[in-house]
Structures are given as C-alpha cells and as structure tokens.
Design a protein around this motif. Sequence first.
Motif, PDB file in Angstrom:
ATOM      1  N   UNK A 178     -14.593 -26.078 -29.017  1.00  0.00           N
ATOM      2  CA  UNK A 178     -15.298 -27.170 -28.358  1.00  0.00           C
ATOM      3  C   UNK A 178     -16.354 -27.756 -29.288  1.00  0.00           C
ATOM      4  N   UNK A 179     -16.518 -29.072 -29.197  1.00  0.00           N
ATOM      5  CA  UNK A 179     -17.487 -29.772 -30.055  1.00  0.00           C
ATOM      6  C   UNK A 179     -18.756 -30.096 -29.271  1.00  0.00           C
ATOM      7  N   UNK A 180     -18.726 -31.101 -28.413  1.00  0.00           N
ATOM      8  CA  UNK A 180     -19.894 -31.497 -27.632  1.00  0.00           C
ATOM      9  C   UNK A 180     -19.475 -31.822 -26.202  1.00  0.00           C
ATOM     10  N   UNK A 181     -20.464 -32.077 -25.342  1.00  0.00           N
ATOM     11  CA  UNK A 181     -20.174 -32.475 -23.973  1.00  0.00           C
ATOM     12  C   UNK A 181     -21.250 -33.422 -23.467  1.00  0.00           C
ATOM     13  N   UNK A 182     -21.037 -33.982 -22.288  1.00  0.00           N
ATOM     14  CA  UNK A 182     -22.016 -34.881 -21.693  1.00  0.00           C
ATOM     15  C   UNK A 182     -21.926 -34.846 -20.186  1.00  0.00           C
ATOM     16  N   UNK A 183     -23.020 -35.276 -19.511  1.00  0.00           N
ATOM     17  CA  UNK A 183     -23.133 -35.197 -18.059  1.00  0.00           C
ATOM     18  C   UNK A 183     -23.872 -36.422 -17.556  1.00  0.00           C
ATOM     19  N   UNK A 184     -23.395 -36.996 -16.454  1.00  0.00           N
ATOM     20  CA  UNK A 184     -24.100 -38.133 -15.862  1.00  0.00           C
ATOM     21  C   UNK A 184     -25.395 -37.661 -15.215  1.00  0.00           C
ATOM     22  N   UNK A 185     -26.356 -38.569 -15.057  1.00  0.00           N
ATOM     23  CA  UNK A 185     -27.665 -38.191 -14.536  1.00  0.00           C
ATOM     24  C   UNK A 185     -27.597 -37.674 -13.107  1.00  0.00           C
ATOM     25  N   UNK A 186     -26.600 -38.127 -12.327  1.00  0.00           N
ATOM     26  CA  UNK A 186     -26.478 -37.673 -10.941  1.00  0.00           C
ATOM     27  C   UNK A 186     -25.537 -36.482 -10.782  1.00  0.00           C
ATOM     28  N   UNK A 187     -24.992 -35.986 -11.888  1.00  0.00           N
ATOM     29  CA  UNK A 187     -24.136 -34.804 -11.847  1.00  0.00           C
ATOM     30  C   UNK A 187     -22.743 -35.040 -11.304  1.00  0.00           C
ATOM     31  N   UNK A 188     -22.318 -36.296 -11.208  1.00  0.00           N
ATOM     32  CA  UNK A 188     -21.003 -36.579 -10.626  1.00  0.00           C
ATOM     33  C   UNK A 188     -19.891 -36.657 -11.658  1.00  0.00           C
ATOM     34  N   UNK A 189     -20.234 -36.910 -12.912  1.00  0.00           N
ATOM     35  CA  UNK A 189     -19.242 -37.068 -13.979  1.00  0.00           C
ATOM     36  C   UNK A 189     -19.659 -36.251 -15.196  1.00  0.00           C
ATOM     37  N   UNK A 190     -18.662 -35.774 -15.938  1.00  0.00           N
ATOM     38  CA  UNK A 190     -18.931 -35.034 -17.168  1.00  0.00           C
ATOM     39  C   UNK A 190     -17.818 -35.317 -18.162  1.00  0.00           C
ATOM     40  N   UNK A 191     -18.077 -34.999 -19.416  1.00  0.00           N
ATOM     41  CA  UNK A 191     -17.080 -35.180 -20.470  1.00  0.00           C
ATOM     42  C   UNK A 191     -17.205 -34.046 -21.468  1.00  0.00           C
ATOM     43  N   UNK A 192     -16.086 -33.723 -22.110  1.00  0.00           N
ATOM     44  CA  UNK A 192     -16.054 -32.640 -23.086  1.00  0.00           C
ATOM     45  C   UNK A 192     -15.114 -33.027 -24.220  1.00  0.00           C
ATOM     46  N   UNK A 193     -15.537 -32.789 -25.468  1.00  0.00           N
ATOM     47  CA  UNK A 193     -14.748 -33.118 -26.654  1.00  0.00           C
ATOM     48  C   UNK A 193     -14.311 -31.840 -27.362  1.00  0.00           C
ATOM     49  N   UNK A 194     -13.024 -31.749 -27.700  1.00  0.00           N
ATOM     50  CA  UNK A 194     -12.520 -30.604 -28.455  1.00  0.00           C
ATOM     51  C   UNK A 194     -12.391 -30.938 -29.936  1.00  0.00           C
ATOM     52  N   UNK A 195     -12.296 -29.900 -30.739  1.00  0.00           N
ATOM     53  CA  UNK A 195     -12.054 -30.047 -32.173  1.00  0.00           C
ATOM     54  C   UNK A 195     -10.546 -30.039 -32.441  1.00  0.00           C
ATOM     55  N   UNK A 196     -10.171 -30.174 -33.688  1.00  0.00           N
ATOM     56  CA  UNK A 196      -8.756 -30.115 -34.058  1.00  0.00           C
ATOM     57  C   UNK A 196      -8.200 -28.705 -33.844  1.00  0.00           C
ATOM     58  N   UNK A 197      -6.941 -28.649 -33.431  1.00  0.00           N
ATOM     59  CA  UNK A 197      -6.253 -27.362 -33.312  1.00  0.00           C
ATOM     60  C   UNK A 197      -4.756 -27.612 -33.453  1.00  0.00           C
ATOM     61  N   UNK A 198      -3.985 -26.531 -33.397  1.00  0.00           N
ATOM     62  CA  UNK A 198      -2.532 -26.643 -33.505  1.00  0.00           C
ATOM     63  C   UNK A 198      -1.882 -27.017 -32.176  1.00  0.00           C
ATOM     64  N   UNK A 199      -2.647 -27.027 -31.107  1.00  0.00           N
ATOM     65  CA  UNK A 199      -2.118 -27.343 -29.791  1.00  0.00           C
ATOM     66  C   UNK A 199      -2.135 -28.858 -29.571  1.00  0.00           C
ATOM     67  N   UNK A 200      -0.982 -29.454 -29.390  1.00  0.00           N
ATOM     68  CA  UNK A 200      -0.879 -30.913 -29.286  1.00  0.00           C
ATOM     69  C   UNK A 200      -1.655 -31.461 -28.099  1.00  0.00           C
ATOM     70  N   UNK A 201      -1.661 -30.733 -26.982  1.00  0.00           N
ATOM     71  CA  UNK A 201      -2.317 -31.232 -25.777  1.00  0.00           C
ATOM     72  C   UNK A 201      -3.832 -31.147 -25.843  1.00  0.00           C
ATOM     73  N   UNK A 202      -4.367 -30.151 -26.555  1.00  0.00           N
ATOM     74  CA  UNK A 202      -5.810 -29.904 -26.529  1.00  0.00           C
ATOM     75  C   UNK A 202      -6.531 -30.298 -27.814  1.00  0.00           C
ATOM     76  N   UNK A 203      -5.819 -30.651 -28.860  1.00  0.00           N
ATOM     77  CA  UNK A 203      -6.441 -30.965 -30.141  1.00  0.00           C
ATOM     78  C   UNK A 203      -7.141 -32.320 -30.110  1.00  0.00           C
ATOM     79  N   UNK A 204      -8.435 -32.325 -30.502  1.00  0.00           N
ATOM     80  CA  UNK A 204      -9.218 -33.561 -30.650  1.00  0.00           C
ATOM     81  C   UNK A 204      -9.173 -34.425 -29.392  1.00  0.00           C
ATOM     82  N   UNK A 205      -9.311 -33.791 -28.227  1.00  0.00           N
ATOM     83  CA  UNK A 205      -9.211 -34.473 -26.942  1.00  0.00           C
ATOM     84  C   UNK A 205     -10.598 -34.663 -26.323  1.00  0.00           C
ATOM     85  N   UNK A 206     -10.837 -35.835 -25.757  1.00  0.00           N
ATOM     86  CA  UNK A 206     -12.010 -36.059 -24.938  1.00  0.00           C
ATOM     87  C   UNK A 206     -11.553 -36.082 -23.478  1.00  0.00           C
ATOM     88  N   UNK A 207     -12.115 -35.195 -22.677  1.00  0.00           N
ATOM     89  CA  UNK A 207     -11.745 -35.081 -21.271  1.00  0.00           C
ATOM     90  C   UNK A 207     -12.885 -35.590 -20.399  1.00  0.00           C
TER      91      UNK A 207
END
Length: 337
Positions: free
Chosen positions: A147-176
């Motif tokens: 995992x690289x970094x993450x973020x959260x909305x001020x009201x706690x309703x939304x969040x985001x998470x960024x992954x680093x590179x990996x060998x997994x096609x689905x999870x590599x360098x993904x922002x969720x």
Amino acid sequence: MFEWLFGKKVPPRKIEVTHRTTPSANTTRPRKGSAQIEIRDEGQGWLSIPATGFYGSYSRSPNGRFRIAWRDGGADRGNGHNGHYVLIYDEEIVCKGEMERPQDGKVADNGVFILNDCRSPSNLSGTFRAFQMDGSEFLTQDYAANLFTNGLSSDGSLAACQTCNSDDEDDSAILTVFDLAESKELYRFRAESGWPNTYTFSADGEVLTLGYANGEGEFAYKLDGTFIDRDAWIAARLGQGDLYMIRRVIDEAGGKPDPKIGEQLLAAVDQGLVHNSWRDDRSQALGFRLRGEVLESMGELEHALESYNKALALNSKIGVKRRIDQLRKTALAPPKR
C-alpha cells in the motif's frame, strides 16, 4: 488543446468488498467514560503517551478535534509483536488497538478513521481498514500489493486507497474508492497522473482531487476514474520538461504534432535538457532525439539533423541512425535544376 490527442479513457472496474458491520449513525462526541491521560504533542506530526509508552505519528481530523496516532511494530514484529493505534478526541483516548503494521492514518470529523496495514513489504501485500469511532472495524480490503497512501472525506463517508506495483494484475497500481456509508467498494482505476500524496473529496462527493509532491500540482477525477483535469496535467508535465510526457504527446499525435503544439514541445524539451532529473547521457540523448522529431515534423530538417547527431553522439543505441541517413539525403541534397 490536447483533447484531440488524448480522448481515450481508462475504464474502471467495479467490485464489492467483504466487510464486517455497517457504520453506525454519525456522531461527533465520544462516549462517556473515555480514558483521559497525559498526551504530549512532540511536534512535526508525532505524539507520545507517557503512561503507556506509546510514541508514534498522528494526523488530525479537519475540525481538529480528533487525532489518530499509530506506531509500526518495527523490529518487534519478528518477536510476534504488532503495531498499535490510538484514537484521541481532544485530550481523551477514545479507542485503541493493534495491527501488524499500521500506517497512514486518517480521521474524519465524526471519528471514523482509516489505516493502511502494510504487513510484510517482501510479500507484496497489504490491507486497507476502516473503523468506527468506538474502534469497531467495518470495512477490510486485502490487496496482493503493498500500500502507498490513502485518503478520507471530512464527513467520513468516502475513502480512497492507492496500491504500489505488484505481479497481481487486479491489484497492481490501483486506486480504489470506497463508500464507507454503505461499507463497499465503489470503483477502482489506475490514475493516469500517478500515485498521489494527498486526496480531497468535493463537498458533493462527486469529485476526488489528487495532490502530488514537489510542486507537481493537484488534478481532479470523477469517482469512476474519469480524468477531469487531464489537459492541465499534461500541460503541467510539459512545463516541467518531462521527457516521457513529450514522448507520449508525439507518439499519440502519430509523430506529427500540430505546429502550435510543436512550439510548446520544443520549449518543454529545452526545459528537460537543463533539468537535474535528465542530466545523464541517456536522458540527454532522449531529449535531443525528441527535439529532432519535433523539428522534423515542423519541416526544419537541418536543425532536426543537428539534434539527431547530438543524440547519437550521447547514445549510439538511441535509434536515430536511419533518420539521420534519410535526412542527409533530403536536407543536404543539392537543389534540382
């Protein structure tokens, strides 16, 4: 200006996340009976709790009332010890807990908080976790990537998470992007502007602005990954002399950028050639090759040939020998009578 060059969008992929419980109603005050002990702000994002021996990083909620603090287990992990985290409201400890390697904590104005559990970096894995103010965990997402970094909305309703590179096609360098109110994943995409350092959700919850260090700027996306500020990002990278962005613009223009864009590309190349990030011979050769390509597309063949020769002198494998031979026949050929 670049819309005609960059019309292709990166399609997001929507999946559901398994979770434990749904969040409870929003609140801005901890329950009665919270522990109140000495909490020392050590400065520069660090705090200590002498009574428990806790010392770690922390971040504040936008309203300043909550602090989420965390400490990586570090060397103790080899002895079976986890890291620790503590949620603080004003000067009261609201909840505390353990996880393997807590990092990058964020807390909202209602006490909802998130943490990246970085786990073992050698295993290319990590877990994003979201908690209620009382410490109950209501969303967990495992990744086959660090995992690289993450973020959260001020009201706690939304969040985001960024992954680093990996060998997994689905999870590599993904922002969720997560909908914490519904305890589910909304979208995942690969942010074209790269791995962000900061995240800001708009008040209406429709836009996520990603921020980048070293003066690179902030750029807005829709939650589904649609890049709103794409043209601004391209212009910013060109303004910093990013040779890879110049390469990209030329290629997506089919090697023949519009003359007006060509002038901007030449200025960008000149900026890159004097930038400290591109001073090695290989980068300099790339810069002169790019300069030659732009000049050739603009019909300035003699100047293009000069740039190609400089590129070849710096790197014999830069791939311009054929272009040089062709231009010598064209640019240096005697005029027909």
